[in-house]
Design a protein around this motif. Structure first.
Motif, PDB file in Angstrom:
ATOM      1  N   ARG A  12       0.822  -1.225   0.000  1.00 23.14           N
ATOM      2  CA  ARG A  12       0.000   0.000   0.000  1.00 23.14           C
ATOM      3  C   ARG A  12       0.849   1.264   0.000  1.00 23.14           C
ATOM      4  NH1 ARG A  12      -1.493  -2.602   4.484  1.00 23.14           N
ATOM      5  NH2 ARG A  12      -0.248  -2.087   6.289  1.00 23.14           N
ATOM      6  N   LEU A  13       1.981   1.265   0.707  1.00 20.63           N
ATOM      7  CA  LEU A  13       2.794   2.487   0.757  1.00 20.63           C
ATOM      8  C   LEU A  13       3.489   2.772  -0.568  1.00 20.63           C
ATOM      9  CD1 LEU A  13       4.357   2.623   4.322  1.00 20.63           C
ATOM     10  CD2 LEU A  13       2.768   4.216   3.264  1.00 20.63           C
ATOM     11  N   SER A  72      -2.455   4.575  10.686  1.00 24.36           N
ATOM     12  CA  SER A  72      -1.928   3.219  10.865  1.00 24.36           C
ATOM     13  C   SER A  72      -2.039   2.455   9.550  1.00 24.36           C
ATOM     14  CB  SER A  72      -2.729   2.487  11.944  1.00 24.36           C
ATOM     15  OG  SER A  72      -4.051   2.227  11.465  1.00 24.36           O
ATOM     16  N   GLY A  73      -1.345   1.330   9.479  1.00 23.75           N
ATOM     17  CA  GLY A  73      -1.397   0.506   8.268  1.00 23.75           C
ATOM     18  C   GLY A  73      -2.805   0.060   7.928  1.00 23.75           C
ATOM     19  N   GLY A  74      -3.567  -0.334   8.941  1.00 23.46           N
ATOM     20  CA  GLY A  74      -4.951  -0.749   8.700  1.00 23.46           C
ATOM     21  C   GLY A  74      -5.804   0.373   8.163  1.00 23.46           C
ATOM     22  N   ASN A  75      -5.625   1.572   8.712  1.00 24.73           N
ATOM     23  CA  ASN A  75      -6.395   2.716   8.224  1.00 24.73           C
ATOM     24  C   ASN A  75      -5.946   3.146   6.829  1.00 24.73           C
ATOM     25  OD1 ASN A  75      -8.390   3.302  10.244  1.00 24.73           O
ATOM     26  ND2 ASN A  75      -6.707   3.855  11.589  1.00 24.73           N
ATOM     27  N   GLN A  76      -4.655   3.023   6.540  1.00 21.81           N
ATOM     28  CA  GLN A  76      -4.196   3.303   5.177  1.00 21.81           C
ATOM     29  C   GLN A  76      -4.830   2.328   4.194  1.00 21.81           C
ATOM     30  OE1 GLN A  76       0.081   3.134   5.206  1.00 21.81           O
ATOM     31  NE2 GLN A  76       0.291   4.997   6.417  1.00 21.81           N
ATOM     32  N   GLN A  77      -4.890   1.055   4.581  1.00 20.63           N
ATOM     33  CA  GLN A  77      -5.486   0.057   3.692  1.00 20.63           C
ATOM     34  C   GLN A  77      -6.973   0.331   3.488  1.00 20.63           C
ATOM     35  OE1 GLN A  77      -3.947  -1.700   1.756  1.00 20.63           O
ATOM     36  NE2 GLN A  77      -4.756  -3.740   1.467  1.00 20.63           N
ATOM     37  N   GLU A  96      -3.109  -9.497  -1.389  1.00 19.14           N
ATOM     38  CA  GLU A  96      -2.866  -9.541   0.061  1.00 19.14           C
ATOM     39  C   GLU A  96      -3.622  -8.406   0.771  1.00 19.14           C
ATOM     40  OE1 GLU A  96      -1.416 -11.977   1.571  1.00 19.14           O
ATOM     41  OE2 GLU A  96      -0.209 -12.927   0.019  1.00 19.14           O
ATOM     42  N   PRO A  97      -4.952  -8.361   0.635  1.00 20.87           N
ATOM     43  CA  PRO A  97      -5.706  -7.204   1.114  1.00 20.87           C
ATOM     44  C   PRO A  97      -5.673  -6.967   2.615  1.00 20.87           C
ATOM     45  CG  PRO A  97      -7.190  -8.976   0.513  1.00 20.87           C
ATOM     46  CD  PRO A  97      -5.818  -9.385   0.065  1.00 20.87           C
ATOM     47  N   THR A  98      -5.413  -8.002   3.404  1.00 26.31           N
ATOM     48  CA  THR A  98      -5.422  -7.810   4.854  1.00 26.31           C
ATOM     49  C   THR A  98      -4.055  -8.023   5.492  1.00 26.31           C
ATOM     50  OG1 THR A  98      -6.078 -10.098   5.237  1.00 26.31           O
ATOM     51  CG2 THR A  98      -7.854  -8.476   5.007  1.00 26.31           C
ATOM     52  N   GLN A  99      -3.032  -8.099   4.682  1.00 21.13           N
ATOM     53  CA  GLN A  99      -1.684  -8.306   5.213  1.00 21.13           C
ATOM     54  C   GLN A  99      -1.245  -7.093   6.023  1.00 21.13           C
ATOM     55  OE1 GLN A  99       1.291  -8.847   2.198  1.00 21.13           O
ATOM     56  NE2 GLN A  99       2.725  -9.773   3.611  1.00 21.13           N
ATOM     57  N   GLY A 100      -0.795  -7.334   7.238  1.00 19.59           N
ATOM     58  CA  GLY A 100      -0.259  -6.272   8.070  1.00 19.59           C
ATOM     59  C   GLY A 100      -1.298  -5.345   8.667  1.00 19.59           C
ATOM     60  N   VAL A 101      -2.561  -5.763   8.707  1.00 21.70           N
ATOM     61  CA  VAL A 101      -3.583  -4.930   9.331  1.00 21.70           C
ATOM     62  C   VAL A 101      -4.156  -5.660  10.538  1.00 21.70           C
ATOM     63  CG1 VAL A 101      -4.147  -3.788   7.148  1.00 21.70           C
ATOM     64  CG2 VAL A 101      -5.527  -5.714   7.894  1.00 21.70           C
ATOM     65  N   PRO A 103      -6.971  -7.209  13.210  1.00 27.29           N
ATOM     66  CA  PRO A 103      -8.144  -8.044  12.926  1.00 27.29           C
ATOM     67  C   PRO A 103      -9.426  -7.244  12.652  1.00 27.29           C
ATOM     68  CG  PRO A 103      -6.927  -8.966  14.768  1.00 27.29           C
ATOM     69  CD  PRO A 103      -6.297  -7.636  14.448  1.00 27.29           C
ATOM     70  N   GLY A 104      -9.624  -6.138  13.349  1.00 28.64           N
ATOM     71  CA  GLY A 104     -10.818  -5.322  13.112  1.00 28.64           C
ATOM     72  C   GLY A 104     -10.829  -4.724  11.717  1.00 28.64           C
ATOM     73  N   ALA A 105      -9.677  -4.225  11.277  1.00 29.76           N
ATOM     74  CA  ALA A 105      -9.565  -3.665   9.924  1.00 29.76           C
ATOM     75  C   ALA A 105      -9.725  -4.773   8.889  1.00 29.76           C
ATOM     76  CB  ALA A 105      -8.223  -2.964   9.747  1.00 29.76           C
ATOM     77  N   ALA A 106      -9.142  -5.940   9.148  1.00 30.24           N
ATOM     78  CA  ALA A 106      -9.262  -7.061   8.211  1.00 30.24           C
ATOM     79  C   ALA A 106     -10.719  -7.455   8.040  1.00 30.24           C
ATOM     80  CB  ALA A 106      -8.440  -8.246   8.710  1.00 30.24           C
ATOM     81  N   LYS A 107     -11.461  -7.508   9.128  1.00 28.18           N
ATOM     82  CA  LYS A 107     -12.883  -7.871   9.062  1.00 28.18           C
ATOM     83  C   LYS A 107     -13.646  -6.867   8.202  1.00 28.18           C
ATOM     84  CE  LYS A 107     -16.782  -8.907  12.159  1.00 28.18           C
ATOM     85  NZ  LYS A 107     -17.819  -8.042  11.649  1.00 28.18           N
ATOM     86  N   LEU A 108     -13.406  -5.585   8.422  1.00 29.33           N
ATOM     87  CA  LEU A 108     -14.090  -4.559   7.645  1.00 29.33           C
ATOM     88  C   LEU A 108     -13.721  -4.664   6.165  1.00 29.33           C
ATOM     89  CD1 LEU A 108     -15.141  -1.110   8.410  1.00 29.33           C
ATOM     90  CD2 LEU A 108     -13.628  -1.342   6.456  1.00 29.33           C
ATOM     91  N   LEU A 109     -12.457  -4.863   5.865  1.00 26.40           N
ATOM     92  CA  LEU A 109     -12.018  -4.962   4.469  1.00 26.40           C
ATOM     93  C   LEU A 109     -12.663  -6.153   3.777  1.00 26.40           C
ATOM     94  CD1 LEU A 109      -8.247  -4.105   4.985  1.00 26.40           C
ATOM     95  CD2 LEU A 109      -9.998  -2.618   3.996  1.00 26.40           C
ATOM     96  N   LEU A 110     -12.739  -7.274   4.464  1.00 24.49           N
ATOM     97  CA  LEU A 110     -13.367  -8.459   3.875  1.00 24.49           C
ATOM     98  C   LEU A 110     -14.868  -8.248   3.687  1.00 24.49           C
ATOM     99  CD1 LEU A 110     -11.377 -11.242   5.741  1.00 24.49           C
ATOM    100  CD2 LEU A 110     -11.122 -10.499   3.368  1.00 24.49           C
ATOM    101  N   GLU A 111     -15.502  -7.548   4.623  1.00 23.78           N
ATOM    102  CA  GLU A 111     -16.926  -7.219   4.464  1.00 23.78           C
ATOM    103  C   GLU A 111     -17.135  -6.335   3.240  1.00 23.78           C
ATOM    104  OE1 GLU A 111     -17.898  -5.446   8.232  1.00 23.78           O
ATOM    105  OE2 GLU A 111     -18.070  -7.390   9.235  1.00 23.78           O
ATOM    106  N   GLU A 112     -16.259  -5.367   3.033  1.00 23.00           N
ATOM    107  CA  GLU A 112     -16.363  -4.493   1.857  1.00 23.00           C
ATOM    108  C   GLU A 112     -16.150  -5.289   0.574  1.00 23.00           C
ATOM    109  OE1 GLU A 112     -17.362  -1.432   1.515  1.00 23.00           O
ATOM    110  OE2 GLU A 112     -17.399  -0.790   3.599  1.00 23.00           O
ATOM    111  N   MET A 113     -15.238  -6.262   0.611  1.00 20.87           N
ATOM    112  CA  MET A 113     -15.003  -7.110  -0.548  1.00 20.87           C
ATOM    113  C   MET A 113     -16.255  -7.910  -0.885  1.00 20.87           C
ATOM    114  SD  MET A 113     -12.400 -10.328  -0.922  1.00 20.87           S
ATOM    115  CE  MET A 113     -13.513 -11.397  -0.037  1.00 20.87           C
ATOM    116  N   VAL A 114     -16.892  -8.478   0.125  1.00 19.83           N
ATOM    117  CA  VAL A 114     -18.115  -9.254  -0.090  1.00 19.83           C
ATOM    118  C   VAL A 114     -19.218  -8.353  -0.636  1.00 19.83           C
ATOM    119  CG1 VAL A 114     -19.940 -10.534   1.113  1.00 19.83           C
ATOM    120  CG2 VAL A 114     -17.539 -11.043   1.589  1.00 19.83           C
ATOM    121  N   GLU A 115     -19.335  -7.148  -0.112  1.00 12.61           N
ATOM    122  CA  GLU A 115     -20.354  -6.211  -0.610  1.00 12.61           C
ATOM    123  C   GLU A 115     -20.107  -5.856  -2.073  1.00 12.61           C
ATOM    124  OE1 GLU A 115     -23.262  -5.242   0.775  1.00 12.61           O
ATOM    125  OE2 GLU A 115     -22.682  -6.740   2.265  1.00 12.61           O
TER     126      GLU A 115
END
Length: 187
Positions: A12-13, A72-77, A96-101, A103-115
């Motif tokens: 991401r960076l 943070s890395g999760g917020n950047q992602q 690698e959408p949730t690498q280095g984030v 668990p809360g950020a990973a859950k949100l990112l995966l939810e957005e992917m499903v949506e």
């Protein structure tokens, strides 16, 4: 972008954000033409969009004027995801959408992917997190040296069968030696 194919890169960076920019600039760069008027860019509407996207993704702090590197890395992602998801992609590629984030950020990112998938996007996720792939995807292709060596499809168990068989070798190494069938559960 013009054809509706968008990539959320693994680094991401280096590839996902404009490190010298603010959160607002990063979020709105793909849609700036939507904010042009006879005076130039409508800064108020740009700020409103950036704030709305940050709130939707639960970015903390939800301060669009902050430099993107202050997050943070999760917020950047989350910012990278929101930048592209607002375009309603037809094809969404996630490296690698949730690498280095966290668990809360990973859950949100995966939810957005499903949506995005529910909204009609074809989603391809590249990941080394086998449990996440099985839990999230309806079909998993195992690649080794550019070739598909196994396919896991249908209702999968939480842990792919190969994770129990592999000791010192990666799943790709194991799959390249013997075709696999998915471990299925009846529930």
């Amino acid at each position: 972008m013009q054809r509706g194919v968008l990539l959320v890169p693994g680094n991401r960076l280096r590839d996902g954000v404009w490190a010298a920019g603010t959160a607002e600039e990063n979020l709105t760069v793909p849609v700036l033409e939507d904010f042009q008027n006879w005076k130039g860019l409508d800064a108020r509407k740009i700020r409103t969009l950036a704030t709305r996207l940050m709130q939707r993704a639960r970015v903390h702090p939800a301060e669009p004027e902050f430099p993107v590197t202050d997050f943070s890395g999760g917020n950047q992602q989350k910012l990278v995801f929101m930048k592209w998801l607002q375009l309603n992609p037809q094809v969404l590629l996630l490296d690698e959408p949730t690498q280095g984030v966290d668990p809360g950020a990973a859950k949100l990112l995966l939810e957005e992917m499903v949506e995005a998938a529910k909204a009609g996007a074809a989603v391809a996720m590249f990941s080394g997190d086998h449990e996440q792939l099985v839990a999230t995807c309806h079909r998993v292709l195992v690649l080794h040296q550019g070739r598909i060596v196994a396919e896991l499809a249908g209702k999968l168990s939480p842990k792919p069968r190969y994770s129990k068989r592999v000791t010192d070798q990666s799943p790709c190494e194991a799959a390249s030696r013997r075709p696999l069938t998915p471990a299925r559960s009846d529930s």
